[in-house]
Design an enzyme around this catalytic site. Structure first.
Site, PDB file in Angstrom:
ATOM      1  CB  CYS A 139     -22.926   1.420  28.229  1.00  0.00           C
ATOM      2  SG  CYS A 139     -22.176   2.462  26.959  1.00  0.00           S
ATOM      3  CB  CYS A 459     -17.950  -3.008  28.862  1.00  0.00           C
ATOM      4  SG  CYS A 459     -18.509  -2.700  27.157  1.00  0.00           S
TER       5      CYS A 459
END
Length: 475
Positions: A139, A459
């Protein structure tokens, strides 16, 4: 070390219900959060250093982020990336021949265009002499694309870099089973009819079972949603709190969309279809409707649902990064400086989604700043439970001392400065493209709100994380 998920976290600050006093009013979850929100930012100095080259983001764009399976479903990833590049060229009018390098991030790669940066660049009309490569870091792939560009400029290798990211979840690669793949490869090598018949005789119907990609950790075999559910439970984040935070994200995104604040979005004429003008995942609901949804991962007692999770998204983004002196020489007025950044890694089993907690204090220390110096926070919202667990961890001396080897907590961002134009829960999360959206949201908010420093954090799968300081360019 004993897993921190076995603790009851009695020492963590408790979180009361997130009262939604109005549709757009920032929420508060504890006395600590409310106190932090009252802190007034003091006058601050620039982070420029005489020995370091100033690097700026001139501007950035993204095509509308759409729910997978909608208007982009018949396209390929390089189509979306090309659209973002064309949008950036149109927005900035940068001559294609001044670009030194192009970098894109992506997660689930299309095998036909594994170096999607190169294919998108050629499709957008960039010279075939401009190098381009693709990075993947879950991500935070677009974050890695941007910081790679920053390093190329800082080292003097380049003056102008285009960085971006793309993800197309509408058409993920689905493979044959390993047994079927092996048989097909062996058949291709077979030279005689006897060899082919021998191989075919070993075929079984279960060879036809496909291998579907999953948003799961290879090292732990656990889905990210399952991990988010466990994390929320460990930090005592309730289902109601998660739903309230998700509703906040959608309401703020809706308000920003209606007020024209999402200026990084560019139109995209989908071939054979209508022109897409805005994100289509912003759908404010009600707490009553959200409460009716069943747990999506840990059943029947889990708290993570479709309503308080980010959704599968198609989209692409791109930013124009330059050395400051180059940007000024070309007559540009940059949006922001890209300053200090860090990458962190933790245990992918029990701390998969705690990247912002670990990265935030490190990047603040690198920059010589405190949490109170930050005017705009842009954190990636994978799940409501992930965001709220990070806020609790950041506000815990106990967690800082026992798991981060720090003397004290970094503190919790005041929610009046936090994801004020919505986040991944509402705007969408194309895995490889979100990082650029975060940076441009911070830069545009600083310009709109008159702040000086923004902090971007996210994250990522593998237990990794990223944080960056963005400094507003003087008006």
């Amino acid at each position: 070390m004993t897993s921190f998920l076995t603790y009851t976290f009695k020492n963590l600050p408790s979180t009361s219900n997130w009262a939604l006093r109005s549709s757009i009013r920032p929420l508060s979850c504890s006395s600590q959060l409310r106190a932090a929100a009252d802190v007034q930012t003091k006058s601050k100095k620039t982070l420029a250093k005489s020995s370091v080259r100033n690097i700026v983001v001139v501007d950035g764009v993204r095509i509308p982020f759409l729910l997978s399976g909608t208007s982009y479903k018949d396209l390929m990833p390089h189509d979306l990336a090309r659209a973002a590049l064309l949008g950036l060229l149109h927005r900035t009018s940068v001559p294609k021949d001044v670009v030194d390098y192009i970098i894109f991030g992506t997660v689930i790669q299309e095998v036909k265009t594994s170096n999607v940066a190169r294919e998108a660049a050629l499709g957008a009309g960039f010279s075939n002499r401009i190098p381009a490569h693709t990075v993947t870091m879950a991500c935070i792939s677009a974050n890695q694309a941007m910081t790679t560009g920053v390093c190329l400029i800082a080292s003097g290798q380049c003056d102008v870099v285009v960085a971006g990211g793309v993800e197309l979840m509408s058409d993920v690669p689905i493979r044959h089973s390993r047994k079927m793949r092996k048989m097909m490869l062996d058949l291709n090598k077979a030279k005689t009819l006897g060899q082919r018949l021998s191989l075919i005789s070993k075929f079984r119907l279960n060879f036809l079972s496909p291998e579907l990609p999953a948003v799961a950790e290879f090292s732990t075999s656990e889905t990210m949603g399952h991990s988010a559910d466990r994390l929320a439970a460990a930090f005592a984040v309730s289902r109601l709190e998660q739903d309230e935070y998700a509703l906040r994200s959608h309401l703020l995104a809706k308000k920003a969309q209606e007020e024209g604040l999402l200026s990084d979005v560019v139109l995209f004429k989908v071939p054979g279809k209508d022109t897409v003008t805005q994100d289509n995942g912003i759908r404010p609901s009600s707490l009553e409707q959200m409460a009716k949804l069943k747990p999506a991962f840990i059943k029947p007692y889990g708290t993570v649902t479709a309503a308080n999770s980010s959704f599968l998204t198609d989209g692409a983004s791109a930013v124009l990064i330059m050395a400051e002196e180059k940007a000024l020489a070309m007559g540009y007025k940059p949006k922001a400086y890209l300053r200090n950044f860090v990458y962190v890694s933790q245990d992918p089993k029990d701390q998969l989604l705690l990247g912002p907690t670990y990265a935030t204090p490190k990047v603040l220390e690198k920059a010589g700043l405190t949490l109170n110096d930050i005017d705009a926070f842009e954190f990636h919202e994978a799940f409501s439970g992930q965001i709220l667990a990070n806020l609790k961890a950041m506000d815990s001396d106990w967690f800082a001392q026992n798991y981060m080897n720090r003397k004290a907590k970094v503190g919790v961002p005041p929610l009046e400065k936090f994801n004020n134009w919505g986040g991944s829960l509402s705007l969408g999360h194309p895995f490889g493209a979100t990082g650029c959206r975060l940076v441009m949201a911070a830069a545009n908010r600083l310009r709109k709100e008159g702040g000086q420093y923004g902090l971007v954090a996210a994250c990522a799968a593998g237990g990794q994380g990223h944080a960056m300081i963005v400094e507003a360019y003087p008006k």
